[in-house]
Each structure stands twice: as C-alpha cells, then as structure tokens.
Design a protein around this motif. Sequence first.
Motif: not given
Length: 571
Positions: A433-442
Amino acid sequence: MTYDGIVRGTYRKFFIPTAISTMSIAVMNLLNILFAGLFFGNDGSYVVGLALPVVIFSSIITYFFGVGGGIAISIRQGRGDRSEAGGLFTAAVAGTAVLGAAAAVLGGLGAGLLLPVLGAKTAAQQALAGGYLRILFLGMPGVLLCGVLNVILRNDNQPKLAMAGTLVSILSNLALLGLFIGVLRLPVWCIALATVLSNTLCALVYLGYFFFGKSTLKFQRVPFCACIREIAQPGFAGSMIFLTQTILTVVINNILLAVGGAAGIAAYGVVKYVITFIYAVYDSINDSAQPMFSVYYGERDQNSIRLTAKTAGRFLLAGVAALCAGLWLLAPLFSRLFSLEVTGAVRTIGAACLFSGAVAFLNSVYRATGRAWLSLVFTALDNLLLPVVLIYVLTYGLGMGVAGVWAALALAELLTLALMALTARGNLLRLGGMDTPPEKVYQTLILNDEANIVAITEEIQAFCRRNEIDEKKQYYILLCLEEIAVNIIHYGFRDGREHYIDIRIVAGGNVLLNIRDDAIQFDPTAKVEADVTSSAEERDIGGLGIYLVKKVAKEFSYKRVIGFNNLHIVL
C-alpha cells in the motif's frame, strides 16, 4: 552527505542509549535470578522461575501501551498531527495506570488462586512463592508505568533520558538488593520488593519530565476509546508476544514438572532469562529503528524506511553472530553458576538466534509500518502454536523428554521464518500500500547554500511537467521551497558547519511536499502571517511564501521528530 549516511547517523543516535537501556534491564533480570540461586539455592531459582508468567504479563501491558502507543504517536507526528499525538500519549498513560491499579488489587487478593496454575502444587511450594508473587502484583502500577514511559520517551526524541531513567532503576535495584539480602537478611521475596521499588522510582523520574520538562507531548482531555483503538492496532500485535509467552510458559512449566520435576522448572527459569537477554539484544536493534520507521511511515517516505531497515539489519547480523558464539562458549558457565544442567539447552537456544533474530526484526517492521495484523499472525505461530505442537511431538511422541522442549523452541523459529518468506514471496520488506512509482517521486538533498536552491529549480519544473502538475501548483511549490529553504539557511544553521535540506515531492491527485532539515528547531506554521499591504523590502524573509501556501494548501503542518524539522504540505 547521502541519504544512507543521514539514516545511519539518526539510527546511531537512537541505538546507543536504547541498547544501554535495554541491555541493562536484561542484565538486571539475569542478576535477579542469579542472586536468587546464589543466596537462596534451588528454592530461590524455583520461585523466580515460577513467577515468570507474572513478569511476562507486565511486559504485555508495557508493549500494548508503550510500543503500541509509541508507534501510534510517531505515525501521527509523521503526519504533523501534534494534538492527536498528545491525545494518544494521554490515553496510553491513563490506560497503563488503570490496569496497573487493577492488577495490584486483583493480583494481591488472588495470588493464592494463581499459585497452583503456575506450578506450585504443594503447600510448601505455595508458601515459598506466595510472598514473592503478591509483592510483584502490588507494585504493578510503578512497574508498568516505568516500562511504558520509557518507550514513549524514545518516540518523543528523548532516548538519552529514557536511558538515564533505566540506569537510575538498575542502580537503585542493586543497592536495595544489597540492603535487603546482605544487611537485613530478608527472604527471597525481597528480590521482588527491590524490583518494584526501583521501577517505581524510575517511573517518577519519567513523569517529572512529562509534567515539568520540554516534552512535545502534553496531557489533555481525549476521546479515550478512539485513542485506545488506534493504540491497539500495533499494540496488540506487540503484546501478543508476551501473552502467548505467558501461556507457553505455563504449558512448559507443567510439562517440565511432569518429566523433570522442580529442577526442570528451575532450568527453564534460567533458560527463559537467557532468552530474555537474547531478545533484549533484538529489542536494542528493533526499538532504535521503531521511531524512525513510524515517522517515515507517517510521512509515506518508503525510501527512508528501506534505508533504516538496511542499517538496522547490519546491526542485527552482528548481534546474532555475537549471541551464537557467546552462548555456545558460555553455556557450561550457566550450568556451574546455577548448579543445573542447562548447557545443551543454552546452546540450542543460541543456535536458534540465526532464525529468531530475523523473525523478531520483521515483526517489528510490520508493526511500525501499518501491518500489525501480519505481525499478529506470525507472533501467534512463533510464540505459541508451533512451539506447543512441537513440544508435545518431540517430548512425548519421540520420547526426547526435557531436551525435546529446547529443540521445539528452536525449530519453531525456523518454521516461522520459512512461513514469512513463503507469505512474502521472497520480498520480506515489501511495503504494502506504500509503493509509489519512482517516476511520481522527486527527492534530493541540498547543502545549506542558497545557490543550491536555484540549481534544482529546472529539475523540479521538469518533474512537474512529466507528471502534469498544473502551473499554479508549480508556482506554489517553487515559492514555498525558495522562501522556506532561504529561511532555514539564514536562521537555522548557526554553527558554520555543513548541513542539509531534504526535499521530497510526490505527485498524485494531491501533490505532497516534504521539507526535512537538521537545523535548530523552527516552526514556520507558527510564524506571524505576512502583512501583504507592506512593500517587499519591509516584509520578513519567508513571510509571503508561508502566507500564500497557508491560503492554498489542503494541509500545512510542522513537527520536530527524531531530531529533524519536518514541514508537510499537501496542495
């Protein structure tokens, strides 16, 4: 300066005082049973071993309100909910006090009824153990508050104070034992009395800090039932370790009484305190990471959670290696000290550290990161269901006798770890439930130089365009970063040394902006709003940016946790 280095530094800040505190308690517990054996013979070892379920019961409450409350408080702090964190703190302390008082009354009156259940079958055995048990129950309020407040202090960024209180408790315990045994020549129940009085003194030291110190947690009126439900989610999973251990200890005591007599119970008393020492090593490692895990989970910072797990895992490997080697070498010494044959048992339990350390660590991660139910399942398997089944199979089915008990405890750890790996499909640290795609994080680190703020502007704009963040939000992100970061650089770093500012942006339906730094404490949410009618030259630095962001942000909060300033903004 790297993220890995920052996490390692933060972990070390918690580890040293936590390790001293936890290991000191474990050593004191071992000394208690050692004193009992040395000064009161097998009768002393028998009494202390018989009272183990009561000691474990106190740990149930400590973990429920201490660890459960600490995790819930840190998660709320990670989200910036300071008032809710204070409410959880109040509920945890009040719940502990109520249960402590209830245990004192009910246990003090009903100790006689418990003695046969615990393994004191004869009148002589009950007379020997009755006083010890009653004193433990009567002192339960102080014992419980000491344990709960110790954990909450670490979550309130005060690991050194938690350590200091523990050392006060241990030194006073030793002094009282010297007085009671060496001078007054009191019976074996004086060991329980020393434990109760020293823990109560420690609890008073801790309460003094929360009432009169600079704690970020304050007592307040709360919706008690709602707070207890929130504490219970991680708290029940943690306390289940000791609840199942209490039941398991009663089962083992009765089996050992049948196959090994009173000497069997005395041997298990020694082995159990060795296990307690082993878990103190695990707790030193896991409890140091827990405030970090919980705060990062509240901030939804999965990268920092993984880095913390990596750092703590290295400490765990070193601890397990030392335990395996040390217990193998020292096992004969335990037999000589207690005049009991426990060499094989201690070596078996030492070998099981290869598996039990990993199980304890993973359960701790699950509890601190919103998966308490998973920890609950594995705790029940590891500490009750598997050991009981294996003990009956090995002890009676295969005729191994007392040796079957020790083998079953080790085998249960191996099977639990295998089930964990099977359930997680090999990825034991998957953050459901916490894994945000890397492209969504800076995310980036900048040093305390204004030029670094300008240098990342284009990167942030490119990130916003890739994730289709509208221009208005882009403007507010950049404005806030510039105003806040300049403020931090100008006023937060006064020692002339190199410091950092950690910037994290998460794109989605809402845009999350986190700014974390190691500057002196500064709360921009408490800053007086800018006078928008005055000229730019007359306004304070940071005033306009904070004013504008407050007006448009869905959430705008600040907290000082695990040694950092954390600004949380949702647009």
